[in-house]
Write an enzyme that holds these catalytic residues in place. Structure first.
Site, mmCIF file in Angstrom:
data_model
loop_
_atom_site.group_PDB
_atom_site.id
_atom_site.type_symbol
_atom_site.label_atom_id
_atom_site.label_comp_id
_atom_site.label_asym_id
_atom_site.label_seq_id
_atom_site.Cartn_x
_atom_site.Cartn_y
_atom_site.Cartn_z
ATOM 1 N N GLY A 57 0.819 -1.201 0.000
ATOM 2 C CA GLY A 57 0.000 0.000 0.000
ATOM 3 C C GLY A 57 0.854 1.252 0.000
ATOM 4 C CB CYS A 58 0.036 4.724 0.978
ATOM 5 S SG CYS A 58 0.839 6.320 1.199
#
Length: 224
Positions: A57-58
């Site tokens: 993810g981020c």
């Protein structure tokens, strides 16, 4: 950055008031973050600083979380899996570059093992059961992926994923992939983003809880 690009589109479609509820996705379902089985023991600890490359993810929150791990010397946000020519935020966000947002972790294997880094990664850093997304971020650049730097790391990762699957640590299948590819550092404004922007709405909503979970579940590994 005031808001991540995906949110601009969603805000236009559903309105700001509905954004939070519309994007909530259940996390992985181990009974408690620290309750997943421990990683396999490494037969021989490598000598000298080592590198781990992880995507989940981020990269803002994962970078900051691993900076708080004892034995970790540095963490860099970047892109892994694609080419140098497309290793930039605009291209990667298109989802067509084969890159994933990732972090490069330099660690001291005498203080923390690769397997222990993976335990943190699977239990509190992200949800390994979300396919091509992570909470509100959608697309292959937000996939769950491990980029082993050598055969030993690949063996540890394969064995650990098999163990987590066999023991039913999560109620949904683990979708984490083992991949190859070079790591390229992200733009300067992405580096240390969470440390520099602790009150950013995205950080508060999605990343602060992960850091709190790490501190609670692994107090012996947490450092300020």
């Amino acid at each position: 950055m005031a808001i991540r690009p995906y949110s601009i589109t969603l805000l236009a479609i559903i309105g700001a008031g509905a954004l939070a509820s519309a994007l909530v996705v259940p996390a992985g379902s181990s009974s408690a973050a620290g309750s997943i089985p421990p990683p396999p023991a490494e037969k021989v600890a490598p000598e000298g600083d080592q590198v781990a490359v992880l995507a989940g993810g981020c990269f803002w929150g994962i970078e900051r979380l691993f900076e708080h791990v004892r034995g970790v010397k540095s963490v860099t946000s970047g892109y892994a899996g694609g080419t140098r020519a497309t290793a930039n935020y605009a291209d990667v966000s298109s989802g067509r570059t084969r890159h994933a947002e990732a972090v490069r972790i330099v660690y001291d294997p005498a203080r923390i093992s690769y397997g222990r880094l993976l335990q943190i990664y699977f239990s509190v850093a992200h949800d390994p059961t979300q396919l091509n997304r992570q909470t509100p971020d959608v697309g292959p650049s937000y996939r769950s992926a491990i980029f082993p730097q050598n055969a030993a790391q690949r063996a540890v990762a394969q064995t650990y994923i098999a163990k987590l699957t066999r023991t039913g640590a999560f109620t949904r299948p683990i979708v984490t992939t083992l991949e190859s590819g070079r790591f390229y550092p992200a733009e300067a404004y992405h580096q240390d983003f969470m440390r520099k922007n602790p009150d950013h709405p995205y950080i508060v909503r999605w990343d602060m809880p992960k850091l709190a979970a790490f501190r609670k579940e692994y107090p012996g590994l947490y450092r300020n």
